[in-house]
Write a protein that holds these residues in place. Sequence first.
Motif, PDB file in Angstrom:
ATOM      1  N   PHE A  72      50.151 -15.399 -52.693  1.00  0.00           N
ATOM      2  CA  PHE A  72      49.760 -14.378 -53.732  1.00  0.00           C
ATOM      3  C   PHE A  72      51.107 -13.307 -53.643  1.00  0.00           C
ATOM      4  CE2 PHE A  72      45.719 -15.582 -51.735  1.00  0.00           C
ATOM      5  CZ  PHE A  72      45.105 -15.726 -52.944  1.00  0.00           C
ATOM      6  N   THR A  73      51.501 -12.998 -54.866  1.00  0.00           N
ATOM      7  CA  THR A  73      52.762 -12.185 -55.095  1.00  0.00           C
ATOM      8  C   THR A  73      52.287 -10.729 -55.704  1.00  0.00           C
ATOM      9  OG1 THR A  73      53.140 -13.364 -57.020  1.00  0.00           O
ATOM     10  CG2 THR A  73      54.317 -14.023 -54.973  1.00  0.00           C
ATOM     11  N   GLY A  74      53.144  -9.996 -56.032  1.00  0.00           N
ATOM     12  CA  GLY A  74      52.813  -8.818 -56.558  1.00  0.00           C
ATOM     13  C   GLY A  74      53.329  -8.594 -57.995  1.00  0.00           C
ATOM     14  N   ASP A  75      53.648  -7.585 -58.410  1.00  0.00           N
ATOM     15  CA  ASP A  75      53.597  -7.340 -59.782  1.00  0.00           C
ATOM     16  C   ASP A  75      54.931  -7.904 -60.478  1.00  0.00           C
ATOM     17  OD1 ASP A  75      51.468  -5.157 -59.623  1.00  0.00           O
ATOM     18  OD2 ASP A  75      52.876  -3.686 -58.904  1.00  0.00           O
ATOM     19  N   ILE A  76      54.664  -8.593 -61.584  1.00  0.00           N
ATOM     20  CA  ILE A  76      55.745  -8.962 -62.416  1.00  0.00           C
ATOM     21  C   ILE A  76      55.880  -8.281 -63.535  1.00  0.00           C
ATOM     22  CG2 ILE A  76      56.519 -10.891 -63.779  1.00  0.00           C
ATOM     23  CD1 ILE A  76      55.258 -12.931 -61.813  1.00  0.00           C
ATOM     24  N   LEU A  77      56.911  -7.476 -64.109  1.00  0.00           N
ATOM     25  CA  LEU A  77      57.073  -6.616 -64.823  1.00  0.00           C
ATOM     26  C   LEU A  77      58.372  -6.956 -65.670  1.00  0.00           C
ATOM     27  CD1 LEU A  77      56.259  -3.878 -62.528  1.00  0.00           C
ATOM     28  CD2 LEU A  77      54.996  -3.914 -64.788  1.00  0.00           C
ATOM     29  N   ALA A  78      58.248  -7.243 -67.075  1.00  0.00           N
ATOM     30  CA  ALA A  78      59.599  -7.355 -67.719  1.00  0.00           C
ATOM     31  C   ALA A  78      60.278  -6.203 -68.556  1.00  0.00           C
ATOM     32  CB  ALA A  78      58.954  -8.184 -68.897  1.00  0.00           C
ATOM     33  N   VAL A 106      63.102 -18.277 -54.503  1.00  0.00           N
ATOM     34  CA  VAL A 106      61.708 -18.389 -53.693  1.00  0.00           C
ATOM     35  C   VAL A 106      60.661 -19.442 -54.244  1.00  0.00           C
ATOM     36  CG1 VAL A 106      61.687 -15.839 -52.924  1.00  0.00           C
ATOM     37  CG2 VAL A 106      60.969 -16.571 -55.067  1.00  0.00           C
ATOM     38  N   ARG A 107      61.305 -20.226 -54.936  1.00  0.00           N
ATOM     39  CA  ARG A 107      60.591 -21.125 -55.805  1.00  0.00           C
ATOM     40  C   ARG A 107      59.980 -22.396 -54.537  1.00  0.00           C
ATOM     41  NH1 ARG A 107      62.970 -26.430 -58.911  1.00  0.00           N
ATOM     42  NH2 ARG A 107      60.716 -26.851 -60.078  1.00  0.00           N
ATOM     43  N   HIS A 108      60.448 -22.802 -53.643  1.00  0.00           N
ATOM     44  CA  HIS A 108      60.406 -23.536 -52.561  1.00  0.00           C
ATOM     45  C   HIS A 108      58.844 -22.906 -51.854  1.00  0.00           C
ATOM     46  CE1 HIS A 108      62.926 -20.936 -50.543  1.00  0.00           C
ATOM     47  NE2 HIS A 108      62.251 -20.874 -49.336  1.00  0.00           N
ATOM     48  N   LEU A 109      58.899 -21.645 -51.677  1.00  0.00           N
ATOM     49  CA  LEU A 109      57.776 -20.966 -51.089  1.00  0.00           C
ATOM     50  C   LEU A 109      56.585 -21.181 -52.075  1.00  0.00           C
ATOM     51  CD1 LEU A 109      59.580 -18.257 -49.628  1.00  0.00           C
ATOM     52  CD2 LEU A 109      58.577 -19.804 -48.060  1.00  0.00           C
ATOM     53  N   ILE A 110      56.760 -20.914 -53.168  1.00  0.00           N
ATOM     54  CA  ILE A 110      55.573 -20.551 -54.358  1.00  0.00           C
ATOM     55  C   ILE A 110      55.274 -21.955 -54.556  1.00  0.00           C
ATOM     56  CG2 ILE A 110      54.966 -19.827 -56.385  1.00  0.00           C
ATOM     57  CD1 ILE A 110      55.690 -17.858 -54.462  1.00  0.00           C
ATOM     58  N   ILE A 166      49.130 -17.782 -56.620  1.00  0.00           N
ATOM     59  CA  ILE A 166      48.732 -16.668 -57.755  1.00  0.00           C
ATOM     60  C   ILE A 166      49.519 -15.637 -58.073  1.00  0.00           C
ATOM     61  CG2 ILE A 166      46.682 -15.455 -58.603  1.00  0.00           C
ATOM     62  CD1 ILE A 166      45.059 -17.470 -57.326  1.00  0.00           C
ATOM     63  N   CYS A 167      50.184 -15.541 -59.092  1.00  0.00           N
ATOM     64  CA  CYS A 167      50.964 -14.384 -59.405  1.00  0.00           C
ATOM     65  C   CYS A 167      50.043 -13.106 -59.867  1.00  0.00           C
ATOM     66  CB  CYS A 167      51.952 -14.733 -60.270  1.00  0.00           C
ATOM     67  SG  CYS A 167      51.649 -14.892 -61.994  1.00  0.00           S
ATOM     68  N   HIS A 168      50.847 -11.955 -60.229  1.00  0.00           N
ATOM     69  CA  HIS A 168      50.327 -10.673 -61.022  1.00  0.00           C
ATOM     70  C   HIS A 168      51.031 -10.408 -62.223  1.00  0.00           C
ATOM     71  CE1 HIS A 168      47.751  -7.600 -62.091  1.00  0.00           C
ATOM     72  NE2 HIS A 168      48.535  -6.701 -62.129  1.00  0.00           N
ATOM     73  N   LEU A 169      50.890 -11.264 -63.426  1.00  0.00           N
ATOM     74  CA  LEU A 169      51.699 -10.875 -64.540  1.00  0.00           C
ATOM     75  C   LEU A 169      50.990  -9.538 -65.347  1.00  0.00           C
ATOM     76  CD1 LEU A 169      53.645 -11.473 -66.612  1.00  0.00           C
ATOM     77  CD2 LEU A 169      51.826 -12.820 -67.800  1.00  0.00           C
ATOM     78  N   GLU A 170      51.777  -8.317 -65.072  1.00  0.00           N
ATOM     79  CA  GLU A 170      51.368  -6.915 -65.445  1.00  0.00           C
ATOM     80  C   GLU A 170      51.616  -6.727 -66.904  1.00  0.00           C
ATOM     81  OE1 GLU A 170      51.428  -2.394 -64.177  1.00  0.00           O
ATOM     82  OE2 GLU A 170      52.252  -3.934 -62.686  1.00  0.00           O
ATOM     83  N   VAL A 171      52.212  -7.516 -67.749  1.00  0.00           N
ATOM     84  CA  VAL A 171      52.531  -7.206 -68.954  1.00  0.00           C
ATOM     85  C   VAL A 171      52.419  -8.348 -70.005  1.00  0.00           C
ATOM     86  CG1 VAL A 171      54.271  -5.779 -68.052  1.00  0.00           C
ATOM     87  CG2 VAL A 171      54.898  -7.898 -68.734  1.00  0.00           C
ATOM     88  N   PRO A 172      52.256  -7.862 -71.382  1.00  0.00           N
ATOM     89  CA  PRO A 172      51.873  -8.831 -72.452  1.00  0.00           C
ATOM     90  C   PRO A 172      53.226  -9.546 -72.831  1.00  0.00           C
ATOM     91  CG  PRO A 172      51.802  -6.928 -73.296  1.00  0.00           C
ATOM     92  CD  PRO A 172      51.753  -6.632 -71.970  1.00  0.00           C
ATOM     93  N   LEU A 173      53.278 -10.626 -73.216  1.00  0.00           N
ATOM     94  CA  LEU A 173      54.313 -11.404 -73.709  1.00  0.00           C
ATOM     95  C   LEU A 173      54.286 -11.654 -75.172  1.00  0.00           C
ATOM     96  CD1 LEU A 173      54.264 -14.247 -71.160  1.00  0.00           C
ATOM     97  CD2 LEU A 173      55.364 -11.887 -71.108  1.00  0.00           C
ATOM     98  N   ALA A 192      52.451 -23.162 -71.048  1.00  0.00           N
ATOM     99  CA  ALA A 192      53.403 -23.458 -69.762  1.00  0.00           C
ATOM    100  C   ALA A 192      52.767 -24.046 -68.454  1.00  0.00           C
ATOM    101  CB  ALA A 192      54.145 -21.988 -69.478  1.00  0.00           C
ATOM    102  N   GLY A 193      51.190 -24.218 -68.574  1.00  0.00           N
ATOM    103  CA  GLY A 193      50.649 -25.092 -67.523  1.00  0.00           C
ATOM    104  C   GLY A 193      50.108 -23.913 -66.299  1.00  0.00           C
ATOM    105  N   VAL A 194      49.929 -22.751 -67.045  1.00  0.00           N
ATOM    106  CA  VAL A 194      49.625 -21.617 -65.833  1.00  0.00           C
ATOM    107  C   VAL A 194      48.160 -21.363 -66.288  1.00  0.00           C
ATOM    108  CG1 VAL A 194      50.023 -19.668 -64.656  1.00  0.00           C
ATOM    109  CG2 VAL A 194      52.098 -21.115 -65.354  1.00  0.00           C
ATOM    110  N   ALA A 195      47.157 -21.113 -65.379  1.00  0.00           N
ATOM    111  CA  ALA A 195      45.941 -20.648 -65.573  1.00  0.00           C
ATOM    112  C   ALA A 195      45.992 -19.126 -65.535  1.00  0.00           C
ATOM    113  CB  ALA A 195      45.007 -21.232 -64.682  1.00  0.00           C
ATOM    114  N   GLN A 196      44.904 -18.485 -65.938  1.00  0.00           N
ATOM    115  CA  GLN A 196      45.038 -16.990 -65.774  1.00  0.00           C
ATOM    116  C   GLN A 196      43.504 -16.403 -65.578  1.00  0.00           C
ATOM    117  OE1 GLN A 196      44.078 -14.162 -68.027  1.00  0.00           O
ATOM    118  NE2 GLN A 196      42.647 -15.963 -68.842  1.00  0.00           N
ATOM    119  N   SER A 197      43.316 -15.246 -64.918  1.00  0.00           N
ATOM    120  CA  SER A 197      42.081 -14.798 -64.945  1.00  0.00           C
ATOM    121  C   SER A 197      42.590 -12.987 -65.069  1.00  0.00           C
ATOM    122  CB  SER A 197      41.450 -14.620 -63.386  1.00  0.00           C
ATOM    123  OG  SER A 197      40.176 -13.927 -63.465  1.00  0.00           O
ATOM    124  N   GLY A 198      41.359 -12.678 -66.155  1.00  0.00           N
ATOM    125  CA  GLY A 198      41.980 -11.356 -66.375  1.00  0.00           C
ATOM    126  C   GLY A 198      41.988 -11.035 -67.998  1.00  0.00           C
TER     127      GLY A 198
END
Length: 352
Positions: free
Chosen positions: A29-35, A59-63, A70-77, A133-139
């Motif tokens: 699990f990771t924290g906020d992603i802000l663009a 940090v890709r090898h860890l994720i 699971i990341c936290h995407l805080e912003v719209p794209l 992109a192949g990423v699921a989401q909740s929210g």
Amino acid sequence: MVLLLVGLAAPVQGQVAESPDDETLVFAFTGDILAHLNVNAAARRYGSPYDFRPIFEPVRHLIEGADLAICHLEVPLSPENTNISSYPRFNGPRELAEGIAYAGFDACSTASNHTIDRGVEGALATRRLLEEAGVAQSGIRQSVLEVWTDPVYDVRGVRVAHISATYWYNGLRPPRGMEWISSVIDADDIISRARRAKLFGADLVVVSKHCCVEYRHMPTPSQVETSHRLIESPYIDLLVTHHSHVVGPVERVGDKWVLHGLGNFLSGQLFRPETTDGVIAMVTAKRTDSVWRFDKVEVVPTLVLRGSQFIVPAEEGSASWNRTMGVINLMDAAVEPFPGHVRRGARLDLAD
């Protein structure tokens, strides 16, 4: 490994994953992603129109190695990369979704105070870009029918439900009749959703709560009260909080865990050292007597480098490392640094 994204009111569809070959799973699990604009400017230097992959590379090898990340995407794209903007009304480049996928994330929580910065259409576009992109989401919900369901991920045969909610939308409101687009924190509602998930076969329920006072390490008494009410429910197995933009402590409540803030995983907030800090929380789940539980929390302190915006593991003994590890155990959870790299496996794929 196969990741299934399904409604909890229906049986799992698509290919069924094989049973786990052992009794342990590792979640990241990771924290906020802000663009922020300086983050976007770095991605523009790496490729046209934007390439976020180099930012995540260290940090890709860890994720990528976790069984579920699971990341936290805080912003719209922005689907067309038009009207790219930062605070107070975000609109990030569409390529950020591709960068998140490249980093190895399987899913993101997306309920935040910025979810509807670009309205309902912007929220739906963000969900669509992640899924492409192949990423699921909740929210972010696609229709009112999803009020009755939350995503469940089939991780090597273990069903993991994911619930995401936010404290508000920065004064914005969804159009009347479309309040279903996302969820505002309501403990009764979250517990009811978690109960429904368990009734329909979820082995583990994770709640992502976007809630916390900005730039404050310690949760407020009211935040602790709400978090305890949630984690003490028999239907919720792990609680992860976001939004403070600085690392918070881990708390053990009975035999469960609350992660009180994971800091900034990626942001342009460089105005104080603490806002460049984050953690990758490596949470181990084990099966005992046929019951899955989250058993242990370990952390990888991370740092966003000024200029390049690279996310890198903080060097042991560095100022960033010491800040993070000093905060993590303020609530006496005895969390230790993650000792090594999780096993690398096949990427989880979204199934129809």
